[in-house]
Motif scaffolding. Structure first.
Motif, PDB file in Angstrom:
ATOM      1  N   THR A  11       0.994  -1.431  -0.074  1.00 17.24           N
ATOM      2  CA  THR A  11      -0.055  -0.165  -0.220  1.00 17.24           C
ATOM      3  C   THR A  11       0.732   0.899   0.084  1.00 17.24           C
ATOM      4  O   THR A  11       0.918   2.397  -1.095  1.00 17.24           O
ATOM      5  CB  THR A  11      -1.075   0.163   1.211  1.00 17.24           C
ATOM      6  OG1 THR A  11      -1.707  -0.992   1.235  1.00 17.24           O
ATOM      7  CG2 THR A  11      -2.303   1.253   1.355  1.00 17.24           C
ATOM      8  N   LEU A  12       1.629   1.363   0.800  1.00 17.18           N
ATOM      9  CA  LEU A  12       2.580   2.586   0.502  1.00 17.18           C
ATOM     10  C   LEU A  12       3.688   2.634  -0.464  1.00 17.18           C
ATOM     11  O   LEU A  12       3.500   3.532  -1.138  1.00 17.18           O
ATOM     12  CB  LEU A  12       4.009   2.797   2.380  1.00 17.18           C
ATOM     13  CG  LEU A  12       4.302   3.255   2.368  1.00 17.18           C
ATOM     14  CD1 LEU A  12       4.195   4.702   2.238  1.00 17.18           C
ATOM     15  CD2 LEU A  12       5.829   2.972   3.665  1.00 17.18           C
ATOM     16  N   LYS A  13       4.390   1.754  -1.037  1.00 23.32           N
ATOM     17  CA  LYS A  13       4.896   1.714  -2.230  1.00 23.32           C
ATOM     18  C   LYS A  13       3.371   2.273  -3.109  1.00 23.32           C
ATOM     19  O   LYS A  13       3.820   2.920  -4.152  1.00 23.32           O
ATOM     20  CB  LYS A  13       5.020   0.373  -2.700  1.00 23.32           C
ATOM     21  CG  LYS A  13       6.382  -0.397  -2.134  1.00 23.32           C
ATOM     22  CD  LYS A  13       6.558  -1.608  -2.393  1.00 23.32           C
ATOM     23  CE  LYS A  13       8.211  -1.649  -2.338  1.00 23.32           C
ATOM     24  NZ  LYS A  13       9.132  -3.198  -3.112  1.00 23.32           N
ATOM     25  N   LYS A  14       2.524   1.447  -3.239  1.00 25.53           N
ATOM     26  CA  LYS A  14       1.352   2.356  -4.483  1.00 25.53           C
ATOM     27  C   LYS A  14       1.381   4.121  -3.857  1.00 25.53           C
ATOM     28  O   LYS A  14       1.426   4.476  -5.352  1.00 25.53           O
ATOM     29  CB  LYS A  14       0.371   1.464  -4.683  1.00 25.53           C
ATOM     30  CG  LYS A  14       0.552   0.498  -5.015  1.00 25.53           C
ATOM     31  CD  LYS A  14      -1.037  -0.437  -4.329  1.00 25.53           C
ATOM     32  CE  LYS A  14      -0.621  -2.159  -4.799  1.00 25.53           C
ATOM     33  NZ  LYS A  14      -2.216  -2.818  -4.445  1.00 25.53           N
ATOM     34  N   THR A  15       0.605   4.251  -2.455  1.00 29.51           N
ATOM     35  CA  THR A  15       0.577   5.544  -2.392  1.00 29.51           C
ATOM     36  C   THR A  15       2.129   6.622  -3.517  1.00 29.51           C
ATOM     37  O   THR A  15       2.117   7.442  -3.637  1.00 29.51           O
ATOM     38  CB  THR A  15       1.059   5.901  -1.256  1.00 29.51           C
ATOM     39  OG1 THR A  15      -0.289   5.023  -0.638  1.00 29.51           O
ATOM     40  CG2 THR A  15       0.252   7.180  -1.231  1.00 29.51           C
ATOM     41  N   LEU A  16       3.562   6.077  -2.894  1.00 28.97           N
ATOM     42  CA  LEU A  16       4.760   6.469  -2.472  1.00 28.97           C
ATOM     43  C   LEU A  16       5.177   6.786  -4.873  1.00 28.97           C
ATOM     44  O   LEU A  16       4.471   7.698  -5.219  1.00 28.97           O
ATOM     45  CB  LEU A  16       5.321   5.735  -2.457  1.00 28.97           C
ATOM     46  CG  LEU A  16       5.979   6.396  -1.068  1.00 28.97           C
ATOM     47  CD1 LEU A  16       7.123   5.051  -0.624  1.00 28.97           C
ATOM     48  CD2 LEU A  16       5.663   7.591  -0.574  1.00 28.97           C
ATOM     49  N   LYS A  17       4.447   5.475  -5.347  1.00 26.89           N
ATOM     50  CA  LYS A  17       4.990   5.696  -6.767  1.00 26.89           C
ATOM     51  C   LYS A  17       3.964   6.394  -7.431  1.00 26.89           C
ATOM     52  O   LYS A  17       3.440   7.273  -8.418  1.00 26.89           O
ATOM     53  CB  LYS A  17       3.630   4.662  -7.107  1.00 26.89           C
ATOM     54  CG  LYS A  17       4.972   3.475  -7.040  1.00 26.89           C
ATOM     55  CD  LYS A  17       5.176   1.993  -8.274  1.00 26.89           C
ATOM     56  CE  LYS A  17       6.186   1.434  -7.925  1.00 26.89           C
ATOM     57  NZ  LYS A  17       6.044  -0.120  -8.614  1.00 26.89           N
ATOM     58  N   ALA A  18       2.081   6.351  -6.865  1.00 29.24           N
ATOM     59  CA  ALA A  18       1.405   7.315  -7.547  1.00 29.24           C
ATOM     60  C   ALA A  18       1.514   9.213  -7.164  1.00 29.24           C
ATOM     61  O   ALA A  18       1.277  10.188  -7.939  1.00 29.24           O
ATOM     62  CB  ALA A  18      -0.061   7.635  -6.324  1.00 29.24           C
ATOM     63  N   LEU A  24      11.311   4.622  -8.064  1.00 38.95           N
ATOM     64  CA  LEU A  24      11.201   4.803  -7.270  1.00 38.95           C
ATOM     65  C   LEU A  24      12.314   3.671  -6.529  1.00 38.95           C
ATOM     66  O   LEU A  24      12.337   2.785  -7.592  1.00 38.95           O
ATOM     67  CB  LEU A  24      10.533   4.794  -6.362  1.00 38.95           C
ATOM     68  CG  LEU A  24       9.512   5.903  -5.921  1.00 38.95           C
ATOM     69  CD1 LEU A  24       8.018   5.493  -5.782  1.00 38.95           C
ATOM     70  CD2 LEU A  24      10.010   7.270  -5.570  1.00 38.95           C
ATOM     71  N   ALA A  25      13.172   3.514  -5.927  1.00 34.76           N
ATOM     72  CA  ALA A  25      14.468   2.458  -5.408  1.00 34.76           C
ATOM     73  C   ALA A  25      13.495   1.354  -4.785  1.00 34.76           C
ATOM     74  O   ALA A  25      11.684   1.886  -4.144  1.00 34.76           O
ATOM     75  CB  ALA A  25      15.178   3.412  -4.568  1.00 34.76           C
ATOM     76  N   LYS A  26      13.960  -0.228  -5.394  1.00 34.21           N
ATOM     77  CA  LYS A  26      13.073  -0.736  -4.163  1.00 34.21           C
ATOM     78  C   LYS A  26      12.717  -0.975  -3.181  1.00 34.21           C
ATOM     79  O   LYS A  26      11.842  -1.091  -2.664  1.00 34.21           O
ATOM     80  CB  LYS A  26      14.666  -1.879  -4.553  1.00 34.21           C
ATOM     81  CG  LYS A  26      13.816  -3.690  -4.429  1.00 34.21           C
ATOM     82  CD  LYS A  26      15.172  -4.316  -5.004  1.00 34.21           C
ATOM     83  CE  LYS A  26      14.022  -5.846  -4.253  1.00 34.21           C
ATOM     84  NZ  LYS A  26      14.577  -7.063  -4.465  1.00 34.21           N
ATOM     85  N   VAL A  32      11.194   5.712   3.317  1.00 34.53           N
ATOM     86  CA  VAL A  32       9.980   6.296   4.062  1.00 34.53           C
ATOM     87  C   VAL A  32       9.507   6.051   5.517  1.00 34.53           C
ATOM     88  O   VAL A  32       8.816   6.401   6.072  1.00 34.53           O
ATOM     89  CB  VAL A  32       9.213   6.475   2.819  1.00 34.53           C
ATOM     90  CG1 VAL A  32       7.230   6.778   3.939  1.00 34.53           C
ATOM     91  CG2 VAL A  32       9.559   7.009   1.792  1.00 34.53           C
ATOM     92  N   PHE A  33       9.140   4.985   6.003  1.00 37.00           N
ATOM     93  CA  PHE A  33       8.412   4.401   6.917  1.00 37.00           C
ATOM     94  C   PHE A  33       9.825   4.753   8.001  1.00 37.00           C
ATOM     95  O   PHE A  33       9.209   5.258   9.269  1.00 37.00           O
ATOM     96  CB  PHE A  33       8.596   2.456   6.835  1.00 37.00           C
ATOM     97  CG  PHE A  33       7.629   2.374   8.161  1.00 37.00           C
ATOM     98  CD1 PHE A  33       7.072   2.629   8.749  1.00 37.00           C
ATOM     99  CD2 PHE A  33       8.793   1.542   8.730  1.00 37.00           C
ATOM    100  CE1 PHE A  33       6.524   2.215  10.094  1.00 37.00           C
ATOM    101  CE2 PHE A  33       8.535   1.046  10.173  1.00 37.00           C
ATOM    102  CZ  PHE A  33       7.245   1.435  10.863  1.00 37.00           C
ATOM    103  N   LEU A  34      11.402   5.122   7.830  1.00 34.40           N
ATOM    104  CA  LEU A  34      12.329   4.760   8.965  1.00 34.40           C
ATOM    105  C   LEU A  34      12.036   6.488   9.523  1.00 34.40           C
ATOM    106  O   LEU A  34      12.466   6.534  10.255  1.00 34.40           O
ATOM    107  CB  LEU A  34      12.913   4.358   8.651  1.00 34.40           C
ATOM    108  CG  LEU A  34      13.771   2.785   8.785  1.00 34.40           C
ATOM    109  CD1 LEU A  34      15.212   2.814   8.475  1.00 34.40           C
ATOM    110  CD2 LEU A  34      13.718   2.294  10.247  1.00 34.40           C
TER     111      LEU A  34
END
Length: 77
Positions: A11-18, A24-26, A32-34
């Motif tokens: 979910t976080l990856k999809k949001t960041l990509k959008a 974006l890096a792997k 972002v979470f850290l």
């Protein structure tokens, strides 16, 4: 024992990509979470200091609101 996840990575990856419109890096979701965890830690540390200055027994919403803007400035990227 299997490791448990602290947040929904997909979910976080999809949001960041959008929101990024860039490749974006792997492991960008982990970074972002850290960063978010460090931000919350800083807010709580500053709010604890502020509440002690005000003579409060614990951290209140008022002390968090006082330090929020300064912490957001520190973590602006």
């Amino acid at each position: 024992m299997a490791p448990t996840t602290l947040y929904p990575r997909a979910t976080l990856k999809k949001t960041l990509k959008a929101h990024a419109n860039k490749p974006l890096a792997k492991n960008v979701d982990i970074l972002v979470f850290l960063n978010y965890t460090l931000f919350l830690q800083e807010v709580m540390k500053e709010a604890r200091i502020e509440s002690k200055k005000a003579g409060e027994r614990g951290v209140s919403a008022r002390s968090v609101r006082k330090v929020r803007e300064n912490c957001l400035r520190k973590f602006k990227g």
